[in-house]
Design a protein around this motif. Structure first.
Motif, short mmCIF file in Angstrom:
data_model
loop_
_atom_site.label_atom_id
_atom_site.label_comp_id
_atom_site.label_asym_id
_atom_site.label_seq_id
_atom_site.Cartn_x
_atom_site.Cartn_y
_atom_site.Cartn_z
N ASN A 63 0.82 -1.21 0.00
CA ASN A 63 0.00 0.00 0.00
C ASN A 63 0.86 1.26 0.00
OD1 ASN A 63 -2.56 -1.31 0.11
ND2 ASN A 63 -2.20 -1.74 2.27
N HIS A 64 2.18 1.09 -0.05
CA HIS A 64 3.10 2.21 0.11
C HIS A 64 3.92 2.43 -1.16
CE1 HIS A 64 2.04 2.15 4.32
NE2 HIS A 64 2.21 0.85 4.28
N GLU A 65 3.84 3.63 -1.68
CA GLU A 65 4.51 3.97 -2.93
C GLU A 65 6.01 3.73 -2.87
OE1 GLU A 65 4.48 7.71 -6.06
OE2 GLU A 65 4.05 8.11 -3.95
N GLY A 66 6.65 4.12 -1.79
CA GLY A 66 8.10 3.94 -1.67
C GLY A 66 8.51 2.47 -1.67
N VAL A 67 7.71 1.63 -1.04
CA VAL A 67 7.99 0.19 -1.04
C VAL A 67 7.88 -0.35 -2.46
CG1 VAL A 67 7.17 -2.06 -0.22
CG2 VAL A 67 7.28 -0.12 1.37
N MET A 68 6.90 0.14 -3.21
CA MET A 68 6.74 -0.29 -4.60
C MET A 68 7.93 0.16 -5.45
SD MET A 68 2.65 0.29 -5.08
CE MET A 68 2.64 -0.33 -6.76
N ILE A 69 8.37 1.38 -5.24
CA ILE A 69 9.54 1.89 -5.97
C ILE A 69 10.77 1.05 -5.64
CG2 ILE A 69 11.14 3.85 -6.12
CD1 ILE A 69 8.61 5.67 -5.85
N ASP A 70 10.95 0.72 -4.37
CA ASP A 70 12.08 -0.13 -3.97
C ASP A 70 11.98 -1.51 -4.64
OD1 ASP A 70 13.14 1.87 -2.37
OD2 ASP A 70 12.31 1.04 -0.50
N ALA A 71 10.78 -2.06 -4.74
CA ALA A 71 10.60 -3.37 -5.38
C ALA A 71 10.96 -3.31 -6.86
CB ALA A 71 9.16 -3.85 -5.20
N ILE A 72 10.61 -2.21 -7.51
CA ILE A 72 10.95 -2.05 -8.93
C ILE A 72 12.46 -1.94 -9.09
CG2 ILE A 72 10.73 -0.54 -10.94
CD1 ILE A 72 7.83 0.07 -9.86
N HIS A 73 13.10 -1.15 -8.25
CA HIS A 73 14.56 -1.04 -8.30
C HIS A 73 15.22 -2.40 -8.08
CE1 HIS A 73 14.56 3.52 -7.10
NE2 HIS A 73 14.04 3.31 -8.30
N ALA A 74 14.72 -3.15 -7.10
CA ALA A 74 15.29 -4.46 -6.78
C ALA A 74 15.07 -5.48 -7.90
CB ALA A 74 14.71 -4.98 -5.47
N ALA A 75 14.07 -5.25 -8.74
CA ALA A 75 13.76 -6.18 -9.84
C ALA A 75 14.80 -6.10 -10.96
CB ALA A 75 12.37 -5.89 -10.40
#
Length: 144
Positions: free
Chosen positions: A52-64
């Motif tokens: 539910n958190h934008e920053g967590v999603m951004i981190d997941a994209i970077h980690a991908a």
């Protein structure tokens, strides 16, 4: 084996409960089970994540980056507001498919704007949970 990250955004943890007239009665856990079966059929690995958190999603994209061959992103409401997610996709240079359960173009005008579409291979919307299957098939073909 090719790996795909399926990343789900805000409120999708309530799938099956929240506005079933719009989003259906299928839960996110059921969608994940369906995706795992489809991925096995297609010969790809799938990692499923929701935040539910934008920053967590951004981190997941970077980690991908360098880990997954593709990204299927149901960013929920962040689709229409997040330049940060758009920039993360561009920065990670990972092929991305934007996904929505409902037909966002048949809904409120603010949902017609997508920052994600600007950096995505394509957009799948309006097919409910079956959209995940369509996105997996499209991504598998793209990554061949």
């Amino acid at each position: 084996m090719t790996s795909v990250l399926i990343l789900n955004g805000p409120n999708l943890n309530l799938l099956g409960q929240r506005q079933p007239e719009v989003y259906g009665r299928t839960t996110l856990a059921e969608v994940e089970t369906m995706c795992q079966a489809d991925a096995a059929r297609l010969g790809i690995d799938v990692q499923f994540q929701q935040s539910n958190h934008e920053g967590v999603m951004i981190d997941a994209i970077h980690a991908a980056r360098g880990v997954h061959g593709g990204l299927i992103l149901n960013a929920g409401a962040y689709t229409h507001t997040s330049i940060g997610l758009m920039d993360a996709i561009s920065s990670a240079e990972i092929p991305t498919i934007e996904l929505h359960l409902s037909n966002v173009h048949a809904r409120e005008p603010f949902r017609h704007q997508s920052y994600i579409a600007k950096v995505a291979l394509g957009v799948i919307c309006g097919f409910g949970p079956h959209g995940y299957t369509l996105a997996l098939e499209a991504m598998a073909r793209h990554l061949e």
